[in-house]
Design an enzyme around this catalytic site. Structure first.
Site, PDB file in Angstrom:
ATOM      1  N   SER A 154       0.832  -1.200   0.000  1.00 12.03           N
ATOM      2  CA  SER A 154       0.000   0.000   0.000  1.00 12.03           C
ATOM      3  C   SER A 154       0.866   1.248   0.000  1.00 12.03           C
ATOM      4  CB  SER A 154      -0.894   0.002   1.245  1.00 12.03           C
ATOM      5  OG  SER A 154      -1.515   1.261   1.427  1.00 12.03           O
ATOM      6  N   TYR A 201      -1.639  -0.996  10.313  1.00  9.88           N
ATOM      7  CA  TYR A 201      -1.647  -1.247   8.875  1.00  9.88           C
ATOM      8  C   TYR A 201      -0.351  -0.771   8.226  1.00  9.88           C
ATOM      9  CZ  TYR A 201      -3.380  -1.483   4.082  1.00  9.88           C
ATOM     10  OH  TYR A 201      -3.539  -1.791   2.752  1.00  9.88           O
TER      11      TYR A 201
END
Length: 228
Positions: free
Chosen positions: A137, A152
């Site tokens: 990401s 995350y």
């Protein structure tokens, strides 16, 4: 030679679209996810289109689940796509991050992929061919790291590091890369995202079927190399 791919988190979103595209290319696809019934639905779609696939229950948050599957594996896996992911702490400050969320994110995004890679990449090297794609990401790039999303961000950054480490140690026609699919319309990305799951999956499949002179140990976004 027919290739075999393992796609984790393949019961929905980018994972299922990736599996469908691989199946359409003649790759046998192992559809892995926590919800085996949903995985079976993807298998049905692939077979209806003339492809070959099988469903399996695999929970990356549970090391014993991975170990049990690896112990029973009877076929060669040529392509590993570490797609399974969780998004446990949206909008949460680093000062309020739940340690359990960080632990679960590290298990799914780092320890699980490492456990799979340690077992499967050795076979790829022995056979002289392999492709590993780690779904990452933009939230995890160190040169643009922001606040919040601690579990995350850090777990995906750790997956980026694992990508580089694995790539530095492999030999022969084995490629290990990370793919940032961008902001995608999935359960995780939401309806406002500009990219479809099909568009993102096409980029993943491109990385999973690179030619021998393709990149290795790189961060790829929209099929271009970026800085980690």
């Amino acid at each position: 030679m027919r290739r075999c791919a393992l796609v984790t988190g393949a019961n929905r979103g980018i994972g299922s679209e990736t599996a469908l595209l691989l199946g359409a290319r003649g790759v046998r696809v192992l559809i892995a996810g926590r919800n085996v019934d949903a995985c079976e639905q993807v298998v049905t779609e692939i077979k209806a289109a003339g492809g070959d696939a099988a469903a399996l229950q695999l929970d990356l948050a549970q090391p014993d689940s991975i170990r049990h599957w690896l112990d029973g594996l009877t076929e060669n896996v040529d392509i590993l796509i570490n797609n399974a992911g969780i998004f446990p702490d949206p909008g949460i400050s680093v000062f309020d991050c739940d340690p359990d969320d960080l632990y679960r994110a590290m298990q799914v995004h780092l320890h699980g992929p490492l456990q799979l890679a340690r077992s499967l990449v050795a076979g790829m090297q022995a056979r002289g061919y392999g492709r590993v794609v780690n779904l990452t990401s933009g939230y995890a790039t160190l040169n643009s790291m922001g606040g919040q999303l601690t579990a995350y961000r850090t777990s995906k950054a750790a997956l980026n590091a694992l990508t580089c480490i694995l790539a530095a140690e492999v030999e022969g026609d084995v490629k290990i890369n990370a793919v940032d699919p961008g902001w995608v319309r999935t359960d995780m990305g939401g309806d406002s995202a500009p990219r479809s799951a099909q568009e993102a999956a096409a980029d993943v499949v491109w990385a999973a079927t690179l030619e021998s002179d393709g990149p290795n140990g790189k961060l790829l976004r929209y099929r271009e190399v970026l800085d980690f």
